[in-house]
Design an enzyme around this catalytic site. Structure first.
Site, PDB file in Angstrom:
ATOM      1  N   ARG A 134      12.214  62.610 -14.998  1.00  0.00           N
ATOM      2  CA  ARG A 134      12.068  61.185 -14.651  1.00  0.00           C
ATOM      3  C   ARG A 134      11.346  61.016 -13.317  1.00  0.00           C
ATOM      4  NH1 ARG A 134      17.321  57.984 -14.487  1.00  0.00           N
ATOM      5  NH2 ARG A 134      15.758  56.665 -13.534  1.00  0.00           N
ATOM      6  N   ARG A 137      16.118  52.360 -13.775  1.00  0.00           N
ATOM      7  CA  ARG A 137      16.432  51.291 -12.839  1.00  0.00           C
ATOM      8  C   ARG A 137      15.220  50.411 -12.546  1.00  0.00           C
ATOM      9  NH1 ARG A 137      20.778  48.584 -11.526  1.00  0.00           N
ATOM     10  NH2 ARG A 137      20.622  47.689  -9.445  1.00  0.00           N
ATOM     11  N   ARG A 173      25.829  50.015  -8.916  1.00  0.00           N
ATOM     12  CA  ARG A 173      24.505  49.417  -9.018  1.00  0.00           C
ATOM     13  C   ARG A 173      24.519  47.916  -9.335  1.00  0.00           C
ATOM     14  NH1 ARG A 173      20.215  54.014 -10.303  1.00  0.00           N
ATOM     15  NH2 ARG A 173      19.373  53.036  -8.465  1.00  0.00           N
ATOM     16  N   PRO A 174      25.214  47.128  -8.500  1.00  0.00           N
ATOM     17  CA  PRO A 174      25.227  45.676  -8.712  1.00  0.00           C
ATOM     18  C   PRO A 174      23.860  45.058  -8.455  1.00  0.00           C
ATOM     19  CG  PRO A 174      26.240  46.216  -6.603  1.00  0.00           C
ATOM     20  CD  PRO A 174      25.919  47.526  -7.276  1.00  0.00           C
ATOM     21  N   ILE A 175      23.647  43.826  -8.954  1.00  0.00           N
ATOM     22  CA  ILE A 175      22.379  43.129  -8.684  1.00  0.00           C
ATOM     23  C   ILE A 175      22.635  41.750  -8.079  1.00  0.00           C
ATOM     24  CG2 ILE A 175      20.941  44.376 -10.349  1.00  0.00           C
ATOM     25  CD1 ILE A 175      21.244  41.928 -12.218  1.00  0.00           C
ATOM     26  N   ASP A 176      23.808  41.601  -7.443  1.00  0.00           N
ATOM     27  CA  ASP A 176      24.151  40.287  -6.869  1.00  0.00           C
ATOM     28  C   ASP A 176      23.128  39.813  -5.834  1.00  0.00           C
ATOM     29  OD1 ASP A 176      25.494  42.623  -5.598  1.00  0.00           O
ATOM     30  OD2 ASP A 176      25.999  41.156  -4.063  1.00  0.00           O
ATOM     31  N   GLN A 177      22.538  40.746  -5.086  1.00  0.00           N
ATOM     32  CA  GLN A 177      21.589  40.320  -4.039  1.00  0.00           C
ATOM     33  C   GLN A 177      20.248  39.880  -4.648  1.00  0.00           C
ATOM     34  OE1 GLN A 177      22.721  40.002  -0.766  1.00  0.00           O
ATOM     35  NE2 GLN A 177      24.567  40.468  -1.949  1.00  0.00           N
ATOM     36  N   LYS A 179       7.376  57.754  -6.759  1.00  0.00           N
ATOM     37  CA  LYS A 179       8.012  57.179  -7.954  1.00  0.00           C
ATOM     38  C   LYS A 179       8.509  55.757  -7.704  1.00  0.00           C
ATOM     39  CE  LYS A 179      12.580  58.101  -9.033  1.00  0.00           C
ATOM     40  NZ  LYS A 179      13.434  56.977  -9.418  1.00  0.00           N
ATOM     41  N   ASN A 180       9.250  55.593  -6.615  1.00  0.00           N
ATOM     42  CA  ASN A 180       9.904  54.299  -6.426  1.00  0.00           C
ATOM     43  C   ASN A 180       8.940  53.201  -5.975  1.00  0.00           C
ATOM     44  OD1 ASN A 180      12.259  55.287  -7.412  1.00  0.00           O
ATOM     45  ND2 ASN A 180      13.164  55.745  -5.415  1.00  0.00           N
ATOM     46  N   CYS A 237      20.151  56.082 -12.941  1.00  0.00           N
ATOM     47  CA  CYS A 237      21.059  57.204 -12.703  1.00  0.00           C
ATOM     48  C   CYS A 237      22.466  56.696 -12.426  1.00  0.00           C
ATOM     49  CB  CYS A 237      20.574  58.026 -11.514  1.00  0.00           C
ATOM     50  SG  CYS A 237      19.133  59.020 -11.892  1.00  0.00           S
ATOM     51  N   ASP A 242      18.413  59.886  -1.445  1.00  0.00           N
ATOM     52  CA  ASP A 242      17.770  60.607  -2.554  1.00  0.00           C
ATOM     53  C   ASP A 242      17.544  62.081  -2.227  1.00  0.00           C
ATOM     54  OD1 ASP A 242      17.834  58.218  -3.864  1.00  0.00           O
ATOM     55  OD2 ASP A 242      15.733  57.721  -3.520  1.00  0.00           O
TER      56      ASP A 242
HETATM   57  N1  EPU Z   1      23.547  46.782  -3.659  1.00  0.00           N
HETATM   58  C1  EPU Z   1      24.386  45.703  -3.793  1.00  0.00           C
HETATM   59  N2  EPU Z   1      23.912  44.584  -4.407  1.00  0.00           N
HETATM   60  C2  EPU Z   1      22.654  44.510  -4.897  1.00  0.00           C
HETATM   61  C3  EPU Z   1      21.792  45.618  -4.768  1.00  0.00           C
HETATM   62  C4  EPU Z   1      22.280  46.743  -4.146  1.00  0.00           C
HETATM   63  O1  EPU Z   1      25.547  45.739  -3.354  1.00  0.00           O
HETATM   64  O2  EPU Z   1      22.294  43.468  -5.440  1.00  0.00           O
HETATM   65  C5  EPU Z   1      24.048  47.994  -2.983  1.00  0.00           C
HETATM   66  C6  EPU Z   1      24.091  49.207  -3.903  1.00  0.00           C
HETATM   67  O3  EPU Z   1      25.325  49.270  -4.602  1.00  0.00           O
HETATM   68  C7  EPU Z   1      23.894  50.351  -2.930  1.00  0.00           C
HETATM   69  C8  EPU Z   1      23.011  49.757  -1.848  1.00  0.00           C
HETATM   70  O4  EPU Z   1      23.101  48.350  -1.985  1.00  0.00           O
HETATM   71  O5  EPU Z   1      25.144  50.698  -2.372  1.00  0.00           O
HETATM   72  C9  EPU Z   1      21.557  50.155  -1.914  1.00  0.00           C
HETATM   73  O6  EPU Z   1      21.022  49.852  -3.191  1.00  0.00           O
HETATM   74  P1  EPU Z   1      19.470  49.526  -3.418  1.00  0.00           P
HETATM   75  O7  EPU Z   1      19.372  48.190  -4.041  1.00  0.00           O
HETATM   76  O8  EPU Z   1      18.739  49.796  -2.155  1.00  0.00           O
HETATM   77  O9  EPU Z   1      19.072  50.625  -4.492  1.00  0.00           O
HETATM   78  P2  EPU Z   1      18.125  50.448  -5.751  1.00  0.00           P
HETATM   79  O10 EPU Z   1      17.026  49.517  -5.456  1.00  0.00           O
HETATM   80  O11 EPU Z   1      18.935  50.224  -6.959  1.00  0.00           O
HETATM   81  C10 EPU Z   1      16.472  52.313  -5.026  1.00  0.00           C
HETATM   82  C11 EPU Z   1      15.947  53.582  -5.614  1.00  0.00           C
HETATM   83  C12 EPU Z   1      17.033  54.644  -5.580  1.00  0.00           C
HETATM   84  C13 EPU Z   1      17.502  54.858  -4.140  1.00  0.00           C
HETATM   85  C14 EPU Z   1      17.942  53.520  -3.536  1.00  0.00           C
HETATM   86  C15 EPU Z   1      18.313  53.621  -2.062  1.00  0.00           C
HETATM   87  C16 EPU Z   1      14.371  52.742  -7.220  1.00  0.00           C
HETATM   88  C17 EPU Z   1      13.973  52.554  -8.631  1.00  0.00           C
HETATM   89  N3  EPU Z   1      15.541  53.325  -6.992  1.00  0.00           N
HETATM   90  O12 EPU Z   1      17.546  51.919  -5.844  1.00  0.00           O
HETATM   91  O13 EPU Z   1      16.388  55.829  -6.025  1.00  0.00           O
HETATM   92  O14 EPU Z   1      18.593  55.746  -4.111  1.00  0.00           O
HETATM   93  O15 EPU Z   1      16.891  52.555  -3.673  1.00  0.00           O
HETATM   94  O16 EPU Z   1      17.241  54.122  -1.340  1.00  0.00           O
HETATM   95  O17 EPU Z   1      13.636  52.403  -6.306  1.00  0.00           O
HETATM   96  C18 EPU Z   1      16.240  57.944  -6.993  1.00  0.00           C
HETATM   97  O18 EPU Z   1      15.009  57.856  -6.865  1.00  0.00           O
HETATM   98  O19 EPU Z   1      16.837  59.002  -7.316  1.00  0.00           O
HETATM   99  C19 EPU Z   1      17.061  56.753  -6.789  1.00  0.00           C
HETATM  100  C20 EPU Z   1      18.296  56.626  -7.225  1.00  0.00           C
END
Ligand code: EPU
Length: 432
Positions: free
Chosen positions: A397, A93, A122-126, A22-23, A117, A305
């Protein structure tokens, strides 16, 4: 609204094949927008997140046409709309990847902020830090993000947290930027590598994916390719856990065992039998799991996950297990539902303390997110009597035909419409 009804206590046996990841899929589909000719993508899982991202892309004028089971052609050769305002964006997401893909393709994008979810802030600062380093200006207001760049130029970007999403999004924005981009402290998840391989198949120059430093040398154009998505290690891990949970014997086929090393290690520690072959893993449940301590971490650590389904399995462990959820700050909403089924679990901040009980008992429970839903499926399979799970749409999903796959292994599970479920619960012998 549909529900799942599970009459628990059945031992699951047999062979099961997992679908595409999925991801990876939700990133590879938008990544195809970077190509100047059609891409053929196979091993696409038929799950709601893939359907939704495809629809959003179609609204932007790309064509996503299924040409066989799990096989689609993405054609983005026409004029693509860079304004993504569909409400569907808020449903998932993965829509975040439209940001990097459209910025990389057109140098501009305007989009609603994505959903997903509810498992943490779920910030996007990075992501933003990366886009800005490449020369984009970003504006966020009224729930909309706008990114714009006259020209994207490669840069060195150090991620403050290991983020799957930011790593992938920066790769998408950087593949056609001028010069070299380096992502330091990059995520190493198998789906990050899969997206990099897909980009390279289109003609990109991405090196180092799977390590913590990724180097992307910008190229002028990307062209169509044929690509097959990797197997879903989270779906595979879920069925491995189901085998352990039911004292079963399941062979999960079509997997890359290396991607599941952390899960295999923990199942062995619990006392389960795990036999790895080239592209399959067989798990034999041996009774109540031994107590273990688990900390979720970015890959190759134990995947967040799978934390929720693992909590269900450990609810019947012999002793006290500890789970430390280090990735997401609120990913224990399934615990309250497990308690309804007789689990004895305390949650303190990001730590769950699980006092194993001898058995769970069926109950009416509610899925609060995708993996919480599947955790309740595992609990329902283990429990004595009938479990009714609401909010199945969360599970849809990320899992393709979950009830069919589990029924094929001997589970007594079916999907029913809301009214029908109520009737069956009233009539069931299992309800006391
Ligand atoms: N984070 C930040 N700033 C950012 C981005 C992330 O502080 O700009 C923090 C998050 O708050 C979190 C950590 O970094 O604490 C990891 O977040 P990441 O960005 O890796 O997660 P994501 O890309 O939003 C994906 C998967 C999630 C999975 C995570 C971690 C997708 C669509 N989603 O999320 O999958 O839990 O990576 O492996 O790829 C799921 O499939 O159930 C699911 C939630």
């Amino acid at each position: 609204m549909e529900k799942l009804l599970i009459n628990g206590g059945k031992r699951l046996t047999g062979t099961i094949k997992v679908g595409g990841a999925k991801n990876a899929a939700v990133a590879i589909l938008p990544a195809a927008l970077l190509s100047d000719s059609p891409c053929v993508i196979s091993n696409l899982p038929y799950i709601d997140d893939v359907i939704v991202i495809s629809r959003i892309m179609e609204q932007l004028n790309a064509r996503v046409a299924m040409i066989g089971p799990g096989k689609a052609v993405v054609n983005a050769t026409g004029q693509i709309d860079c304004k993504a305002t569909s409400d569907m964006i808020k449903k998932m997401r993965g829509s975040i990847y439209l940001l990097g893909a459209l910025l990389g393709r057109e140098g501009r994008v305007e989009m609603l902020l994505p959903g997903g979810c509810e498992i943490g802030a779920r910030p996007i600062d990075q992501h933003i830090k990366g886009f800005e380093a490449l020369g984009a200006s970003i504006d966020i207001s009224h729930g909309t993000i706008k990114a714009q760049a006259d020209k994207l130029v490669g840069a060195e970007i150090y991620l403050d947290v290991v983020s799957v999403g930011a790593t992938i999004n920066i790769m998408l924005a950087a593949v056609k930027a001028e010069g070299m981009t380096t992502i330091v402290n990059a995520a190493k998840e198998p789906h990050v590598v899969d997206v990099a391989n897909f980009l390279n198949a289109m003609g990109a120059n991405v090196k180092g994916a799977g390590t913590d430093t990724i180097r992307i040398k910008g190229v002028e154009k990307l062209t169509g390719c044929e690509y097959s998505i990797i197997p879903d290690q989270i779906e595979a891990g879920t069925y491995m856990i189901a085998a352990a949970a039911t004292g079963g014997d399941i062979t999960v086929k079509g997997v890359i065992p290396k991607h599941l090393e952390s899960v295999t290690a923990k199942l062995l520690e619990m006392g389960m039998e795990v036999i790895e072959r080239d592209d399959s893993i067989r798990v034999k449940g041996t009774g109540r799991p031994r107590k273990v301590t688990i900390k979720t971490l970015p890959y190759p650590g134990f995947p967040t996950d799978l934390q929720q389904p693992t909590t269900s399995l450990l609810s019947i462990c012999d002793g006290v297990s500890i789970i430390n959820e280090s990735v997401w700050e609120s990913r224990f909403r399934h615990v309250e539902e497990l308690r309804r089924m007789g689990a004895d679990i305390k949650v303190e901040d990001r730590i769950a303390i699980i006092q194993g009980v001898e058995k769970l008992t069926g109950a009416s429970v509610v899925a609060t997110d995708l993996r919480a839903g599947v955790a309740l499926v595992i609990a329902g399979l283990m429990a004595e009597g009938l479990t009714e799970i609401e909010n199945v749409h969360f599970i849809d999903r990320g899992y393709e035909r979950i009830e069919e796959k589990l029924a094929g292994l001997g589970a007594d599970i079916r999907r029913v419409a809301d009214g029908e479920a109520a009737l069956k619960v009233v009539n069931s012998d299992a309800v006391v």
